[in-house]
Structures are given as C-alpha cells and as structure tokens.
Design a protein around this motif. Structure first.
Motif, PDB file in Angstrom:
ATOM      1  N   VAL A  46       0.894  -1.228   0.140  1.00 40.14           N
ATOM      2  CA  VAL A  46       0.005  -0.082  -0.141  1.00 40.14           C
ATOM      3  C   VAL A  46       0.864   1.348  -0.104  1.00 40.14           C
TER       4      VAL A  46
ATOM      5  N   ILE B  38       2.290   1.849  -3.432  1.00 44.47           N
ATOM      6  CA  ILE B  38       1.214   2.142  -4.498  1.00 44.47           C
ATOM      7  C   ILE B  38       0.985   3.551  -4.339  1.00 44.47           C
ATOM      8  N   GLU B  39       0.660   4.204  -3.099  1.00 42.60           N
ATOM      9  CA  GLU B  39       0.705   5.491  -2.684  1.00 42.60           C
ATOM     10  C   GLU B  39       1.820   6.591  -3.045  1.00 42.60           C
TER      11      GLU B  39
ATOM     12  N   ASN C 224      -2.597   3.563  -9.622  1.00 43.80           N
ATOM     13  CA  ASN C 224      -4.055   3.405  -9.570  1.00 43.80           C
ATOM     14  C   ASN C 224      -4.256   1.933  -8.834  1.00 43.80           C
ATOM     15  N   GLY C 225      -3.480   1.272  -8.827  1.00 46.30           N
ATOM     16  CA  GLY C 225      -3.800  -0.104  -8.115  1.00 46.30           C
ATOM     17  C   GLY C 225      -2.538  -1.107  -8.056  1.00 46.30           C
ATOM     18  N   ILE C 226      -2.960  -2.252  -7.609  1.00 44.90           N
ATOM     19  CA  ILE C 226      -1.675  -3.125  -7.483  1.00 44.90           C
ATOM     20  C   ILE C 226      -1.276  -3.796  -8.630  1.00 44.90           C
ATOM     21  N   GLU C 227      -2.231  -3.616  -9.952  1.00 44.39           N
ATOM     22  CA  GLU C 227      -1.931  -4.559 -11.081  1.00 44.39           C
ATOM     23  C   GLU C 227      -0.754  -3.613 -11.697  1.00 44.39           C
ATOM     24  N   GLU C 228      -0.685  -2.177 -11.337  1.00 42.48           N
ATOM     25  CA  GLU C 228       0.618  -1.360 -11.922  1.00 42.48           C
ATOM     26  C   GLU C 228       1.755  -1.960 -11.429  1.00 42.48           C
TER      27      GLU C 228
ATOM     28  N   SER D 178       2.273  -8.107 -11.542  1.00 48.18           N
ATOM     29  CA  SER D 178       1.459  -8.958 -12.614  1.00 48.18           C
ATOM     30  C   SER D 178       1.933 -10.183 -12.454  1.00 48.18           C
TER      31      SER D 178
END
Length: 93
Positions: free
Chosen positions: A54, A57-58, A63-67, A70
């Motif tokens: 988290v 990501i911040e 925009n989310g974990i997928e960025e 994968s």
C-alpha cells in the motif's frame, strides 16, 4: 505437487526509472526498509506484506496493485527446454 506455470513479477525497477526516483528515495518516502525495497526491485521477494504494498502504491501514485505487479509465465530453464525437446523428439518416432 505441480510446478506453477506463472509467477508474480514486480515492476518496481521500471516504475522507479520512469519517475526518476531511486530506491533510497522510495524507502525514505514510504518508511520501508531499504533492504526490502531492494529485494522488491530485484524481484527477490517470496512474500510481500500488505503493509509494504500500500505505501508503495501511494508513493508512486499508482491506480492499483496491477500497476505494481502482475502474473507472468515462467520461462523454462535451458535444462527444462532440452528435456522437453528430447521428449518431443522421442514421441515423433
């Protein structure tokens, strides 16, 4: 137990490069240990705690974990490719 066909890969190296950010800077911004950031950067982590995901990501404004990560197919090693090719050759006899 079967061997997995896909694994998670973490795109931290590319994300940091795209932002002109260093591992040390990310560690400072997130409060995550530099060693942990380095392991993620080099895809050496076996487990990734949510309390690490988290803040990254911040900090990277994703925009989310997928960025961040994968699932990708596992590339066979040279030995696995040779073994597979040999068994394919034998089945054609």
């Amino acid at each position: 137990m079967t061997t997995p066909e896909r694994v998670f890969t973490i795109h931290l190296a590319k994300l940091l490069e795209d932002r002109g950010m260093t591992q040390a800077q990310l560690a400072d911004v997130t409060g995550i240990r530099r060693a942990t950031i380095n392991d993620l950067y080099h895809n050496r982590s076996k487990q990734i705690p949510v309390n690490v995901i988290v803040p990254i990501i911040e900090a990277l404004n994703l925009n989310g974990i997928e960025e961040l990560m994968s699932m990708v197919p596992i590339e066979p090693t040279e030995g696995e490719r040779s073994s597979s090719e040999n068994s394919s050759d034998k089945s054609n006899l």
